[in-house]
Write a protein that holds these residues in place. Sequence first.
Motif, PDB file in Angstrom:
ATOM      1  N   ALA A 102       0.820  -1.212   0.000  1.00  0.00           N
ATOM      2  CA  ALA A 102       0.000   0.000   0.000  1.00  0.00           C
ATOM      3  C   ALA A 102       0.849   1.254   0.000  1.00  0.00           C
ATOM      4  O   ALA A 102       0.323   2.359  -0.141  1.00  0.00           O
ATOM      5  N   LEU A 103       2.173   1.094   0.161  1.00  0.00           N
ATOM      6  CA  LEU A 103       3.083   2.228   0.129  1.00  0.00           C
ATOM      7  C   LEU A 103       4.466   1.741  -0.287  1.00  0.00           C
ATOM      8  O   LEU A 103       4.948   0.726   0.221  1.00  0.00           O
ATOM      9  N   VAL A 104       5.078   2.451  -1.230  1.00  0.00           N
ATOM     10  CA  VAL A 104       6.465   2.191  -1.613  1.00  0.00           C
ATOM     11  C   VAL A 104       7.238   3.493  -1.467  1.00  0.00           C
ATOM     12  O   VAL A 104       6.865   4.514  -2.058  1.00  0.00           O
ATOM     13  N   LEU A 130      -0.707  -1.683  -4.600  1.00  0.00           N
ATOM     14  CA  LEU A 130      -2.123  -2.026  -4.565  1.00  0.00           C
ATOM     15  C   LEU A 130      -2.955  -0.842  -5.065  1.00  0.00           C
ATOM     16  O   LEU A 130      -2.473   0.297  -5.070  1.00  0.00           O
ATOM     17  N   PRO A 131      -4.187  -1.079  -5.503  1.00  0.00           N
ATOM     18  CA  PRO A 131      -5.043   0.050  -5.904  1.00  0.00           C
ATOM     19  C   PRO A 131      -5.129   1.091  -4.788  1.00  0.00           C
ATOM     20  O   PRO A 131      -5.370   0.764  -3.627  1.00  0.00           O
ATOM     21  N   GLY A 132      -4.870   2.329  -5.135  1.00  0.00           N
ATOM     22  CA  GLY A 132      -4.866   3.394  -4.154  1.00  0.00           C
ATOM     23  C   GLY A 132      -3.584   3.495  -3.351  1.00  0.00           C
ATOM     24  O   GLY A 132      -3.481   4.312  -2.444  1.00  0.00           O
ATOM     25  N   GLY A 133      -2.579   2.696  -3.715  1.00  0.00           N
ATOM     26  CA  GLY A 133      -1.318   2.696  -2.984  1.00  0.00           C
ATOM     27  C   GLY A 133      -0.479   3.928  -3.259  1.00  0.00           C
ATOM     28  O   GLY A 133      -0.565   4.543  -4.330  1.00  0.00           O
ATOM     29  N   TRP A 134       0.361   4.270  -2.294  1.00  0.00           N
ATOM     30  CA  TRP A 134       1.171   5.485  -2.352  1.00  0.00           C
ATOM     31  C   TRP A 134       2.598   5.191  -2.783  1.00  0.00           C
ATOM     32  O   TRP A 134       3.182   4.181  -2.389  1.00  0.00           O
ATOM     33  N   LEU A 135       3.146   6.110  -3.569  1.00  0.00           N
ATOM     34  CA  LEU A 135       4.522   6.023  -4.050  1.00  0.00           C
ATOM     35  C   LEU A 135       5.241   7.315  -3.694  1.00  0.00           C
ATOM     36  O   LEU A 135       4.731   8.411  -3.940  1.00  0.00           O
ATOM     37  N   GLY A 201      -9.416   2.355  -5.602  1.00  0.00           N
ATOM     38  CA  GLY A 201      -9.960   2.787  -4.320  1.00  0.00           C
ATOM     39  C   GLY A 201      -8.912   2.771  -3.234  1.00  0.00           C
ATOM     40  O   GLY A 201      -7.744   2.422  -3.462  1.00  0.00           O
ATOM     41  N   PRO A 202      -9.303   3.170  -2.037  1.00  0.00           N
ATOM     42  CA  PRO A 202      -8.364   3.160  -0.902  1.00  0.00           C
ATOM     43  C   PRO A 202      -7.906   1.755  -0.595  1.00  0.00           C
ATOM     44  O   PRO A 202      -8.636   0.778  -0.798  1.00  0.00           O
ATOM     45  N   CYS A 203      -6.655   1.631  -0.117  1.00  0.00           N
ATOM     46  CA  CYS A 203      -6.145   0.300   0.211  1.00  0.00           C
ATOM     47  C   CYS A 203      -5.700   0.256   1.672  1.00  0.00           C
ATOM     48  O   CYS A 203      -5.613   1.270   2.332  1.00  0.00           O
TER      49      CYS A 203
END
Length: 203
Positions: A102-104, A130-135, A201-203
């Motif tokens: 959910a975050l990289v 994942l969908p909605g994941g942060w980079l 969507g949010p993950c």
Amino acid sequence: MERTGRAARSVWAAYNDAQAGRAPRPLAVRVLELAGPGKRRRAVDLGCGSGVETRAMVAAGWRVTAVDADPTMPGHLRDLVRGGLVKTVVEDLRTVRLPPAALVHSSYALPFVPPGDFPAVWRRVRGCLLPGGWLAVTLFGDRDSWRGSQPLTFHSRAEVVALVDGMEVHAVDEEEWDGTAFGGEPKHWHVLEVTARSAGGPC
């Protein structure tokens, strides 16, 4: 952070030891604020070094896969590994398999992937989100003084924007300054810090 060869590994071990006492980088702080409480979601810290940002992620409620080619890295995070909050992976960014996340986050590591390998690494980075994941990543700009002298990867602003095409881009912050590298030699820094979110969507 990434380089190859025994001498380079010893340099990175020294660099990581020197970094252990600093505060988390602003890029990591920003993306953790944007992503909200971790709630035991999975994050990946690429080129985690001494684990400063990894610890910040754990403090914010994330479970973290911490990746670095430096074999001394797990020693910096031994307490969190014992607690089951961090999985350490000692491997080159060019070959590591990334879990769904959910975050990289990656500060000052991806530029050390050679240009010929960067596209495949970047596909895997985006593919694990994942969908909605942060980079949140730091990349070297094309006016950095190391360009042309080392087999590193540099990007123009337009190229960085293209890398996150299809994502919800929150910021592409560009900075330049004259300073020094870790070894003390003068260096002109040109970096671009990207914060973006994958579609869905949010993950």
